[in-house]
Design an enzyme around this catalytic site. Structure first.
Site, PDB file in Angstrom:
ATOM      1  N   ASP A   8      -6.216   4.571   7.411  1.00  0.00           N
ATOM      2  CA  ASP A   8      -7.154   4.407   6.306  1.00  0.00           C
ATOM      3  C   ASP A   8      -8.440   5.123   6.667  1.00  0.00           C
ATOM      4  OD1 ASP A   8      -5.198   2.857   5.232  1.00  0.00           O
ATOM      5  OD2 ASP A   8      -6.332   0.979   5.233  1.00  0.00           O
ATOM      6  N   ASP A 129      -1.130  -2.458  -6.268  1.00  0.00           N
ATOM      7  CA  ASP A 129      -1.915  -3.344  -5.414  1.00  0.00           C
ATOM      8  C   ASP A 129      -2.239  -4.597  -6.217  1.00  0.00           C
ATOM      9  OD1 ASP A 129      -1.905  -1.154  -3.667  1.00  0.00           O
ATOM     10  OD2 ASP A 129      -3.749  -0.364  -4.558  1.00  0.00           O
TER      11      ASP A 129
END
Length: 239
Positions: A8, A129
């Site tokens: 990330d 998500d």
């Protein structure tokens, strides 16, 4: 089942967040390309990248570290975060990405997902998500009333390569993945489903594999913290 080590990217560094909160970030490596090479040297078959700044900005922000990773690592790589138009999709694929992940636009502009999947077969994934079964967008900052399974089913005929399902409340918390919800989604659609969020032990990976319907799993913090030994995990999953 494929294990995707996660990198990330925030402000050019490899970080992990807790529950997707940009204010709760831990820097694990200030050289993302070096981190990617370490994962590849351990034997990983894929890399999973997220441009966290891009997810909030709505456009790519961490292009430089992504390009450095692509140049340094010869394995297939997928990227999500801030990819919201055809020009950006095409640009990333031209630069060597194997697969782009479309999240926010899957809710706001599903026709773009279908258009991209037609134009780039097997190179477009959808990132779903969710908090409590409902999709969140724009870097998880905006909660919708869109049901995850309903949205996934709407892409059954689109030709997308995969669905990446992230349980936001598990992400970065090292509390284990939501196996029940992920398995339920995988059984509801014919699209390959990749689990994300909370994968924190070899036992988690083996439990996901044991469902027989989950095609992959993404893990980040557990690999950085050493809770999962990447080489051992890859060996176990290939058995």
């Amino acid at each position: 089942m494929i294990l995707y080590p996660a990198i990330d990217l925030k402000d050019g560094q490899a970080v992990r967040l807790v529950h997707g909160d940009m204010d709760q970030s831990t820097v694990f490596n200030d050289d993302p390309a070096a981190q990617a090479r370490a994962f590849v040297d351990a034997g990983c078959e894929w890399l999973h990248l997220v441009d966290l700044n891009g997810a909030f900005a709505g456009e790519p922000v961490n292009a430089a570290p992504v390009e450095a990773i692509l140049a340094a690592c010869p394995v297939p790589t997928q990227l999500g975060g801030g990819i919201r138009d055809m020009a950006t999709i095409e640009r990333w694929l031209d630069r060597g990405l194997t697969r782009v992940i479309l999240g926010t636009v899957a809710v706001e502009n599903p026709d773009l997902v279908r258009q991209a999947a037609r134009a780039f077969p097997n190179q477009v994934a959808v990132g779903l998500d969710a908090r409590n079964g409902f999709v969140a967008t724009k870097g998880w900052a905006h909660e919708t009333d869109v049901n995850v399974t309903d949205l996934a089913k709407s892409f059954e005929d689109a030709g997308i390569a995969a669905i990446i399902y992230t349980d936001i409340l598990r992400d970065g918390a090292m509390k284990g993945p939501n196996i029940t919800a992920t398995e339920s989604l995988a059984r509801a659609v014919d699209i390959p489903v990749i689990a994300s969020g909370g994968v924190s032990s070899l036992a988690d990976l083996e439990a996901l594999k044991a469902t027989g319907v989950i095609s992959g799993a993404i893990s980040g913090r557990a690999l950085y913290d050493g809770a999962i030994d990447l080489t051992a995990a890859l060996k176990s999953l290939s058995a």
